[in-house]
Design a protein around this motif. Structure first.
Motif, PDB file in Angstrom:
ATOM      1  N   ASN A 169      -3.204 -41.911  33.730  1.00 32.51           N
ATOM      2  CA  ASN A 169      -4.534 -42.414  33.856  1.00 32.51           C
ATOM      3  C   ASN A 169      -5.060 -43.411  32.853  1.00 32.51           C
ATOM      4  N   SER A 170      -5.715 -44.160  33.213  1.00 36.08           N
ATOM      5  CA  SER A 170      -5.973 -45.030  31.942  1.00 36.08           C
ATOM      6  C   SER A 170      -7.877 -45.583  31.952  1.00 36.08           C
ATOM      7  N   VAL A 171      -8.354 -45.664  30.815  1.00 38.49           N
ATOM      8  CA  VAL A 171      -9.574 -45.832  30.523  1.00 38.49           C
ATOM      9  C   VAL A 171      -9.824 -46.919  29.484  1.00 38.49           C
ATOM     10  N   ILE A 172     -11.125 -47.540  29.682  1.00 42.36           N
ATOM     11  CA  ILE A 172     -11.612 -48.425  28.768  1.00 42.36           C
ATOM     12  C   ILE A 172     -13.095 -47.916  28.459  1.00 42.36           C
ATOM     13  N   PHE A 173     -13.275 -47.793  27.119  1.00 44.36           N
ATOM     14  CA  PHE A 173     -14.562 -47.138  26.543  1.00 44.36           C
ATOM     15  C   PHE A 173     -15.133 -48.139  25.380  1.00 44.36           C
ATOM     16  N   ALA A 174     -16.197 -48.630  25.815  1.00 45.30           N
ATOM     17  CA  ALA A 174     -17.063 -49.572  24.998  1.00 45.30           C
ATOM     18  C   ALA A 174     -18.199 -48.965  24.573  1.00 45.30           C
TER      19      ALA A 174
ATOM     20  N   PHE B 275     -12.140 -48.907  23.007  1.00 48.56           N
ATOM     21  CA  PHE B 275     -11.183 -48.057  22.910  1.00 48.56           C
ATOM     22  C   PHE B 275     -10.371 -48.120  24.057  1.00 48.56           C
ATOM     23  N   PRO B 276      -9.137 -48.888  24.488  1.00 50.97           N
ATOM     24  CA  PRO B 276      -8.511 -48.824  25.654  1.00 50.97           C
ATOM     25  C   PRO B 276      -7.545 -47.518  25.590  1.00 50.97           C
ATOM     26  N   SER B 277      -7.209 -46.966  26.541  1.00 52.25           N
ATOM     27  CA  SER B 277      -6.288 -45.891  26.326  1.00 52.25           C
ATOM     28  C   SER B 277      -5.398 -45.464  27.690  1.00 52.25           C
ATOM     29  N   PHE B 278      -4.581 -44.726  27.719  1.00 49.06           N
ATOM     30  CA  PHE B 278      -3.773 -44.383  29.020  1.00 49.06           C
ATOM     31  C   PHE B 278      -2.969 -42.954  28.496  1.00 49.06           C
ATOM     32  N   GLY B 279      -2.560 -42.362  29.510  1.00 46.11           N
ATOM     33  CA  GLY B 279      -1.679 -41.227  29.304  1.00 46.11           C
ATOM     34  C   GLY B 279      -0.779 -41.246  30.584  1.00 46.11           C
TER      35      GLY B 279
ATOM     36  N   VAL C 265      -2.283 -51.506  34.482  1.00 44.89           N
ATOM     37  CA  VAL C 265      -1.596 -50.673  33.832  1.00 44.89           C
ATOM     38  C   VAL C 265      -0.857 -49.400  34.688  1.00 44.89           C
ATOM     39  N   ASN C 266      -1.613 -48.978  35.567  1.00 46.43           N
ATOM     40  CA  ASN C 266      -1.074 -47.799  36.044  1.00 46.43           C
ATOM     41  C   ASN C 266       0.034 -48.093  36.917  1.00 46.43           C
ATOM     42  N   ASP C 267       0.091 -49.347  37.807  1.00 45.08           N
ATOM     43  CA  ASP C 267       1.015 -49.771  38.604  1.00 45.08           C
ATOM     44  C   ASP C 267       2.467 -49.932  37.649  1.00 45.08           C
TER      45      ASP C 267
ATOM     46  N   ASP D  66       2.613 -51.855  26.482  1.00 46.58           N
ATOM     47  CA  ASP D  66       2.802 -50.416  25.841  1.00 46.58           C
ATOM     48  C   ASP D  66       3.174 -49.493  27.049  1.00 46.58           C
ATOM     49  N   VAL D  67       2.354 -49.563  27.864  1.00 47.34           N
ATOM     50  CA  VAL D  67       2.500 -48.668  29.333  1.00 47.34           C
ATOM     51  C   VAL D  67       3.877 -48.678  29.764  1.00 47.34           C
ATOM     52  N   LYS D  68       4.520 -49.889  29.843  1.00 50.14           N
ATOM     53  CA  LYS D  68       5.967 -49.899  30.451  1.00 50.14           C
ATOM     54  C   LYS D  68       6.870 -48.947  29.607  1.00 50.14           C
ATOM     55  N   PHE D  69       6.672 -49.171  28.308  1.00 46.96           N
ATOM     56  CA  PHE D  69       7.605 -48.263  27.321  1.00 46.96           C
ATOM     57  C   PHE D  69       7.213 -46.850  27.299  1.00 46.96           C
ATOM     58  N   ALA D  70       5.956 -46.656  27.769  1.00 47.34           N
ATOM     59  CA  ALA D  70       5.393 -45.306  27.423  1.00 47.34           C
ATOM     60  C   ALA D  70       6.169 -44.442  28.442  1.00 47.34           C
TER      61      ALA D  70
END
Length: 544
Positions: free
Chosen positions: A186-191, A214-218, A173-175, A270-274
């Motif tokens: 930054n990116s996170v997976i929270f379970a 909850f997967p998310s990134f900024g 995702v970051n790459d 999603d991250v590409k478009f972000a």
């Protein structure tokens, strides 16, 4: 999980700057233990010890919650791992009524003697409270269900997926973000896995297994020439699902100007478009204040529903019992009793639902042993109901609880919490494109942003993630600095069109706070894309 994966990745970096304070979530554990459950026969024995001890000391009612709460955090930044953590919290909470008053006690010492002592302490607390209690507690009747169980219908247990696989996904995702122009990511997976056992003197022994992810990134883009920067967060939603949430296929994609997903989520797309959106936002024009028709995507509208519908229809806020944490409610009982309070337009139908598959609030039974269900809150724009639990039901003349009692952990007393509260789809075929074609001057808003709402959940202001200007039925470009202002009744009465079921999607909050001491719960809010006409829009960058 493989032990070597956890040890290797943990050693790579435990800065964990993206993680919450882990002390709130229990003790660190070896992730291999995360898949081990507690034998239900042992839980029943412990529950019976507590129930019998409470009754022997004079309790007229008692319930027991044995909870094992697992959390896993995997976080990365750019090309490195920030942190990997697994936590566990395990214990028992005992709630009783004695002399007409509530008492509560909890312990993480899970011997039979310690459980009995905790039950006796709960009764002593109730009897002490009764000396200053006014009216005795009135519990709505509840039949016992015997020995039953409920499990979230997940396909892949997130805790069974190797940590390395999650790290590889987040670094990918970051790459992708960096390849598409992001300066930082930054990116996170929270379970979360809640293993909950409930028993009561009503005769219920309920075992439940609940999963959330909850997967998310900024993403941040900096323009070095101008010094300006813009951000864009993920358009994911926390869900009551397993790891299958991260396996979106073409059938899950919703057509539109940016990728959106129904049911499952494609983090890589999603991250590409972000990254591209963040770059585009740097040169987007600033909005001109004024009245606009707003086309609100579900990824944005869920938060407006949460704050302006979910919270003000909580009965404890309506009654003023809940006030210190985020206020009370303008939806006082006289409005409901009138049977004609016009909360919104006739397009507005809002339903509470604790059974919706994939939602954060989905369970079989609440934390009072009430079988969960579905009910109307707003019907054809009119306020018709609230959210109530067993000791509130009589206030509304209800014969039974609505099943929305919840506690964040075994050591916290359960109380009224929001069920999934959702805007229902329109009955006529209507796509987002069809909706936009009917807008002369408007703004299309995707993703949630900052917001503010007053102490009665009435006057508010909401921002978003991405804003597109609509002119004469067409999207003509991106905007910046958009926020809309209204009061709750004015806003929902401006609802002019609601897309159909094909566009319905869930958003939600992983950490909705309430109560003192404060507790956090997870709740979903669904809607299709919806249009609100003539809403006041301000420019957040301009000084007043």
């Amino acid at each position: 999980m493989k032990r070597k994966d956890f040890l290797y990745l943990s050693g790579m970096g435990l800065g964990a700057t993206l993680l919450p304070n882990l002390s709130a979530f229990g003790n660190p554990i070896d992730p291999l233990q995360a898949l081990d459950g507690v034998d239900v026969r042992i839980k029943k024995q412990m529950a019976d010890v507590a129930l019998n001890a409470a009754r022997s000391k004079g309790a007229t009612y008692a319930d027991v919650r044995i909870g094992r709460y697992l959390n896993q955090f995997v976080s990365t930044r750019e090309k490195r791992v920030q942190g990997v953590a697994n936590t566990e919290s395990y214990g028992i909470g005992i709630r009783v009524i004695a002399n007409g008053c509530w008492g509560f006690a909890a312990t993480n010492k899970m011997t039979m003697d310690d459980i009995a002592k905790a039950a006796e302490q709960a009764v002593a607390v109730a009897k002490a409270n009764a000396k200053i209690q006014g009216e005795p507690v009135q519990l709505a009747p509840q039949k016992g269900f015997g020995e039953v169980s409920w499990k979230a219908p997940i396909e892949i247990n997130t805790f069974a997926v190797p940590v390395k696989e999650k790290v590889d996904l987040l670094l990918q995702v970051n790459d992708i973000a960096l390849q598409n122009g992001a300066s930082f990511v930054n990116s996170v997976i929270f379970a979360v896995n809640e293993q909950k056992y409930f028993a009561s003197t009503d005769g219920s022994y309920i075992d439940q297994d609940i999963h959330r992810i909850f997967p998310s990134f900024g993403v941040t883009k900096i323009d070095k020439a101008s010094g300006k920067f813009q951000t864009r967060s993920s358009l994911s939603s926390p869900m009551g699902m397993g790891y299958e949430y991260l396996t979106a296929g073409p059938q899950d994609k919703v057509p539109g100007i940016v990728p959106r997903y129904k049911g499952r989520y494609d983090m890589l797309e999603d991250v590409k478009f972000a990254a591209l959106n963040a770059t585009e936002k740097i040169t987007a024009k600033s909005v001109e204040p004024g009245k606009y028709d707003l086309v609100l995507d579900p990824s944005h509208l869920w938060l407006t529903i949460h704050e302006s519908v979910g919270h003000p229809t909580e009965l404890d806020r309506v009654l003023g019992y809940e006030a210190n944490y985020a206020g009370t409610s303008f939806l006082t009982l006289d409005k409901w009793k009138s049977k004609n309070f016009k909360f919104g337009s006739d397009k507005v139908n809002i339903v509470a639902d604790k059974t919706q598959k994939g939602s954060l609030g989905a369970v079989g039974y609440d934390d009072e042993g009430v079988k969960c269900g579905k009910w109307d809150i707003i019907k054809d724009g009119v306020l018709v109901n609230y959210q109530a639990i067993r000791d509130q039901a009589h206030i509304l003349g209800l014969k039974e609880s609505q099943g929305c009692c919840y506690s964040q952990g075994w050591d916290d007393v359960q109380f009224q919490r929001m069920p999934n509260v959702s805007l229902q789809p329109g009955k006529e075929k209507l796509s987002v494109d069809d909706m936009i074609k009917n807008v002369e001057k408007g703004i299309y808003i995707i993703g949630n942003g900052s917001f503010s709402i007053d102490q009665q959940r009435y006057n508010f202001q909401f921002g978003g993630q991405i804003f597109y200007e609509i002119k004469d039925g067409k999207i003509v470009g991106m905007l910046n600095d958009v926020s809309y202002q209204a009061n709750t009744q004015e806003f929902w009465n401006s609802c002019a069109a609601v897309c159909d079921e094909s566009d319905y999607r869930l958003g939600g909050s992983f950490n909705d706070g309430k109560g003192q001491p404060s507790q956090s719960s997870a709740v979903s809010h669904g809607s299709p894309t919806t249009r609100f006409n003539g809403v006041n829009v301000i420019n957040t960058a301009r000084k007043i």
